[in-house]
Structure formats: C-alpha cells, structure tokens
Design an enzyme around this catalytic site. Sequence first.
Site, PDB file in Angstrom:
ATOM      1  N   GLU A  46      77.329  91.758  93.645  1.00  0.00           N
ATOM      2  CA  GLU A  46      77.037  90.694  94.610  1.00  0.00           C
ATOM      3  C   GLU A  46      78.264  90.508  95.518  1.00  0.00           C
ATOM      4  O   GLU A  46      79.405  90.596  95.040  1.00  0.00           O
ATOM      5  CB  GLU A  46      76.770  89.382  93.846  1.00  0.00           C
ATOM      6  N   ASN A 109      72.783  85.234 100.976  1.00  0.00           N
ATOM      7  CA  ASN A 109      73.480  86.042  99.975  1.00  0.00           C
ATOM      8  C   ASN A 109      72.517  87.193  99.688  1.00  0.00           C
ATOM      9  O   ASN A 109      71.493  86.987  99.036  1.00  0.00           O
ATOM     10  CB  ASN A 109      73.744  85.193  98.718  1.00  0.00           C
ATOM     11  N   LYS A 126      69.090  86.071  98.035  1.00  0.00           N
ATOM     12  CA  LYS A 126      69.204  85.285  96.800  1.00  0.00           C
ATOM     13  C   LYS A 126      68.449  83.954  96.880  1.00  0.00           C
ATOM     14  O   LYS A 126      68.605  83.190  97.835  1.00  0.00           O
ATOM     15  CB  LYS A 126      70.677  85.009  96.513  1.00  0.00           C
ATOM     16  N   GLU A 145      77.807  77.780  96.860  1.00  0.00           N
ATOM     17  CA  GLU A 145      76.742  78.630  97.395  1.00  0.00           C
ATOM     18  C   GLU A 145      75.663  77.805  98.090  1.00  0.00           C
ATOM     19  O   GLU A 145      75.092  78.248  99.085  1.00  0.00           O
ATOM     20  CB  GLU A 145      76.130  79.482  96.280  1.00  0.00           C
ATOM     21  N   CYS A 171      72.781  87.742  90.803  1.00  0.00           N
ATOM     22  CA  CYS A 171      73.580  86.833  90.016  1.00  0.00           C
ATOM     23  C   CYS A 171      72.816  85.733  89.290  1.00  0.00           C
ATOM     24  O   CYS A 171      72.161  86.016  88.295  1.00  0.00           O
ATOM     25  CB  CYS A 171      74.700  86.245  90.885  1.00  0.00           C
ATOM     26  N   ASN A 196      78.932  87.579  90.355  1.00  0.00           N
ATOM     27  CA  ASN A 196      80.295  87.024  90.340  1.00  0.00           C
ATOM     28  C   ASN A 196      80.201  85.796  89.443  1.00  0.00           C
ATOM     29  O   ASN A 196      79.684  84.754  89.880  1.00  0.00           O
ATOM     30  CB  ASN A 196      80.736  86.569  91.738  1.00  0.00           C
TER      31      ASN A 196
HETATM   32  N1  ING Z   1      77.545  82.833  89.639  1.00  0.00           N
HETATM   33  C1  ING Z   1      77.252  82.209  88.408  1.00  0.00           C
HETATM   34  C2  ING Z   1      76.077  82.840  87.676  1.00  0.00           C
HETATM   35  O1  ING Z   1      74.952  82.375  87.673  1.00  0.00           O
HETATM   36  C3  ING Z   1      76.868  80.145  87.180  1.00  0.00           C
HETATM   37  C4  ING Z   1      77.076  80.743  88.540  1.00  0.00           C
HETATM   38  C5  ING Z   1      77.705  80.469  86.106  1.00  0.00           C
HETATM   39  C6  ING Z   1      75.817  79.309  86.973  1.00  0.00           C
HETATM   40  C7  ING Z   1      77.464  79.938  84.824  1.00  0.00           C
HETATM   41  C8  ING Z   1      75.572  78.751  85.698  1.00  0.00           C
HETATM   42  C9  ING Z   1      76.406  79.078  84.643  1.00  0.00           C
HETATM   43  O2  ING Z   1      76.359  83.847  87.028  1.00  0.00           O
HETATM   44  C10 ING Z   1      76.733  83.103  90.718  1.00  0.00           C
HETATM   45  N2  ING Z   1      77.326  83.676  91.787  1.00  0.00           N
HETATM   46  O3  ING Z   1      75.530  82.838  90.708  1.00  0.00           O
END
Ligand code: ING
Length: 310
Positions: A46, A109, A126, A145, A171, A196
């Site tokens: 991503e 995205n 996304k 985001e 992601c 990420n």
């Molecule tokens: N990053 C994270 C993901 O879903 C996140 C954001 C992390 C949400 C942990 C909830 C818990 O892997 C992106 N870029 O979506």
Amino acid sequence: MRTITVGGAQLGPIARDESRAAVVMRLIVMLREARARDCDLVVFPELALTTFFPRWFMTLPAEIDAFFESEMPGRDTKPLFDEARRLGLAFCLGYAELAEEGATTKHYNTSILVDAAGRLVGKYRKIHLPGHVEHEPARPFQHLEKRYFDVGNLGFGVWRLLGGLVGMCICNDRRWPETYRVMGLQGVEMVLLGYNTPVHHPPAPEHDLLANFHNRLAMQAGAYQNATWVVGVAKCGREEGVDQIGQSQIIAPSGETVAMAATLGDELIVARCDLDLCRSYKTTVFDFARHRRPEHYRLIVDRTGPLPPA
Ligand code: ING
C-alpha cells in the site's frame, strides 16, 4: 496445472524526503530479483511510492497533494512500468491517487493491476479507511486516512490475469470479512493486498502484542473462507519513528501460510501458487451454490426482530 509464481515485494521504511525516483529504483531492484526467481507477478505494498504520510496532521493542500500521483504512469513511475514490461512481469502497485471527477478532485488510496505488457488491467480504491479526521495531539502519531482520502468508489473487483481470477484490496480492508466475500462471490482465486500497519494502535494499546497474530488471522481466515490465495505485502520497519509490522506472507486457499518475510526491510517472498488448489475448497466445503443460504440469514434476523429494552 494453472500456476502463478508470485513475488511479494515487501518494502522497508520510506523516508518522508525520499524522492519518487529513489523509491522507484528500490522497486526496480525487486522486479529484477523477481525475474531471477521466475516470478510471473510482483505485489508491492500500500502507498508504495511514499512514506505513510497519514501519520502526520497537515492542513496545506499543496503539502498533502505532494504525496499523490496525478497520472499513472507519470514521469517518475514510467521507469517502473518500462522495466516490468522489459522483464515480462505483471505487477500490483499501491499509491495515492489524485482523480479528476468532473469539476472535483478526489483523493484515493489506490491499487492498480498491470499485466506483463504494461496494460492497466484493474484498479481498486480503498473502501475501509481507518483512523480519524481531525488532529488528535494526544496520540504519539496520527492515522488520518479519513482526512486525506475519499472512500473508494469502485467496489471490490476481480479480473482475469495469468490464467486466473485476481482481486485486490488494501490494508484495513483485509480485516473485514465482507472484503473477501464480495470477491469470493465473483470466484476470486488470488487476492493481492498491501499494508502499512503500525505495531502500536493508540485507541487499543492492549492489541499491540497481537498485531502480527491479527494480521495473519484476518488474511488466513479470508483465504480459507473464500477458497482463495491471499498475498499480503507490508511496508514495514521503523518508518519516520513509527514501528510498522512486517510478516508479509503468501497464504493458500487452505489457510496455510506458505511463505513469510523474515526481515523488516526490502525483501522478496516467492511462492508458486497452484490456482486449482482453490477448487479443492470451492467444490466442497465452500461450494456457495450448494451450501450457502443468504435468503435464510435475513429470516433469522426478522424472526427475532428488535430486542426488547433491557
Ligand atoms: N493500517 C492499519 C491496518 O488496518 C489499523 C490501521 C491498525 C487499524 C490496527 C486497526 C488496527 O492494518 C492501515 N493503513 O489501514
């Protein structure tokens, strides 16, 4: 036997001031390794062209838009397309897309699927945008985001590529079962996704120790429950002071991880994926036509109706 030899091109940190040209050179080096290891397809993460900029609160449109691509390929990414075509490689690339829609400029995205001849086969934007919209200074880093991107308007598509049915997501999408099911209902055989993912999740720090487990769980479940290969590729390592998980992996329709990255840097993981392994599940356990009963799911909800007040 229908096989796709896929390379997951995991990326280590990309610095905020790293130029597109420098990043594209890193991607080209991984294309060349993929060719040397007999890949047909390379999957990049991503937002593979820049640092993960939603970690910062920005207000100036010019500062924000500097992380976006207004054309694809553009001046800096054309060398990537040219080298992929020269090497006969299809690839999947995540990036921040500026899109003119009538009089408005949209910010997505985005992930694209490009065939070995350099033709754009598919595009995904996304849908599940995590994080928040306004600055939350109490956080050690932001996750904006929802501030910088519009919700994707293309749905979840599946396209024919290399003899199989290939879909994409990005992601946070990988955490939601609907993502895989919408593609599963289209017969998807390989889902390509980049991520990420910071180790630390400020709203729920108690999840941090489980970050790699949740990453694997979500993708393995999606693969097994929809009888599809899943290729999950990280941008990882300590990027601008934020630790992001790695463990890029290639997962079979059985749910088994058949290849996983061992570092937090630029690393190519490769697996020869037999697409007909999907059939072992699509024609038995997950034969949707024979076993799935969506018309009954709604009935169950209607019969109980709203629960009486506590
Ligand atoms: N990053 C994270 C993901 O879903 C996140 C954001 C992390 C949400 C942990 C909830 C818990 O892997 C992106 N870029 O979506």
